[in-house]
Design an enzyme around this catalytic site. Structure first.
Site, short mmCIF file in Angstrom:
data_model
loop_
_atom_site.label_atom_id
_atom_site.label_comp_id
_atom_site.label_asym_id
_atom_site.label_seq_id
_atom_site.Cartn_x
_atom_site.Cartn_y
_atom_site.Cartn_z
N SER A 137 0.92 -0.95 -0.07
CA SER A 137 0.15 0.04 -0.02
C SER A 137 0.96 1.25 -0.08
O SER A 137 2.25 1.31 0.45
CB SER A 137 -0.75 0.00 1.17
OG SER A 137 -1.45 1.27 1.64
N TYR A 196 -1.81 -1.41 10.81
CA TYR A 196 -1.98 -1.44 9.16
C TYR A 196 -0.71 -1.27 8.43
O TYR A 196 -0.09 -1.60 7.64
CB TYR A 196 -3.23 -0.87 8.63
CG TYR A 196 -3.35 -0.87 7.09
CD1 TYR A 196 -4.00 -1.98 6.64
CD2 TYR A 196 -3.23 -0.08 6.35
CE1 TYR A 196 -4.19 -2.02 5.15
CE2 TYR A 196 -3.12 0.21 5.01
CZ TYR A 196 -3.73 -1.16 4.34
OH TYR A 196 -3.78 -1.14 3.20
#
Length: 268
Positions: A143, A156
């Site tokens: 990401s 995360y």
């Protein structure tokens, strides 16, 4: 008469029931790969299979398992029953929003197990056969979050940084082996990811959404990068710039900017 039809290559895609995983599976089917699709959502996974087989001639095997469970990679590998995997796409993942002191540890442990342990273990199990055959491609889903700390989604962001670092390292180790590793680092993408992160909040609800890409566009970008053997793939010029943000400002400032984006996107 002997059947000389060449067998299709085989691709394993995790998190394939929807979003980026499904779009990547479609691209693989279009290129005549047979598919092994893994996901926890049996109903959506079955619908994904029906869609793919209605459009393409690929054989599709389903593995319905919770990839956040302990040692699940070993179970998936056993389910392959010795089939050689030519492409591995570690796509499964989810996010958790909230202050670290308030978030649920069990859910966080599941996320870390999925992003770190399952991704790493499945890669290790599949990689040996690829190297022995002298060919193979791995696409790991990271990401834009991998490039800086992320307040209110701390674990995360940290887990995605792990995937990026891990992918870059083994890509270097595998030079000359015939096997490539690509790490896809998208920014905001129109998938059901936001539903999981923030209790029904969708990407279309985000207040800051100038660089949201569609799942199809991001999948196509990542797929092409994987075919070319590119190590790090960041779709979109704005995302490429944001990935370099810590180079232009202090890490404290970059972290503060990320926090403001998180808060703004989830304002009532």
């Amino acid at each position: 008469m002997e059947n000389t039809k060449q067998k299709n290559q085989i691709a394993l895609v995790t998190g394939a029931a929807s979003g980026l995983g499904f779009e990547l599976a479609l691209l693989l089917a279009k290129d005549n790969y047979d598919l092994i699709l893994a996901d926890v959502d049996a109903e959506k996974l079955q619908k994904a299979k029906e869609t793919i087989t209605s459009e393409y001639a690929s054989e599709v095997q389903l593995i319905i398992k919770d990839l956040s469970r302990n040692n699940i990679a070993e179970q998936i590998f056993q389910d392959l029953d010795g089939k050689p995997i030519d492409v591995l796409i570690n796509n499964a993942g989810f996010g958790i929003f909230g202050s670290f002191i308030d978030t649920d540890w069990q859910r966080e442990m599941d996320m870390l197990n999925l992003h770190v342990m399952t991704t790493t273990h499945l890669t290790k199990l599949v990689l040996k056969g690829m190297v022995e055959r002298g060919s193979g491609k791995i696409l790991n889903m990271s990401s834009l979050a991998a490039f800086q700390p992320g307040p209110l989604m701390s674990l995360y962001y940290a887990s995605k940084a792990y995937i990026l670092s891990f992918s870059e390292a083994i890509a270097n180790e595998l030079k000359g082996s015939g096997v490539t590793v690509t790490c896809l680092c998208p920014g905001q993408t129109k998938t059901c990811f936001q539903d999981v992160v923030s209790n029904g909040c969708k990407a279309s609800d985000n207040k800051i959404k100038f660089n949201i890409g569609s799942a199809k566009e991001v999948a196509e970008y990542g797929y092409e990068a994987m075919l070319k053997g590119k190590v790090v793939a960041i779709p979109g010029n704005i995302n490429k710039f944001l990935s370099k943000l810590p180079r232009f400002v202090s890490r404290n400032t970059a972290t503060a900017i990320i926090r403001r984006i998180q808060e703004k996107n989830r304002e009532g």
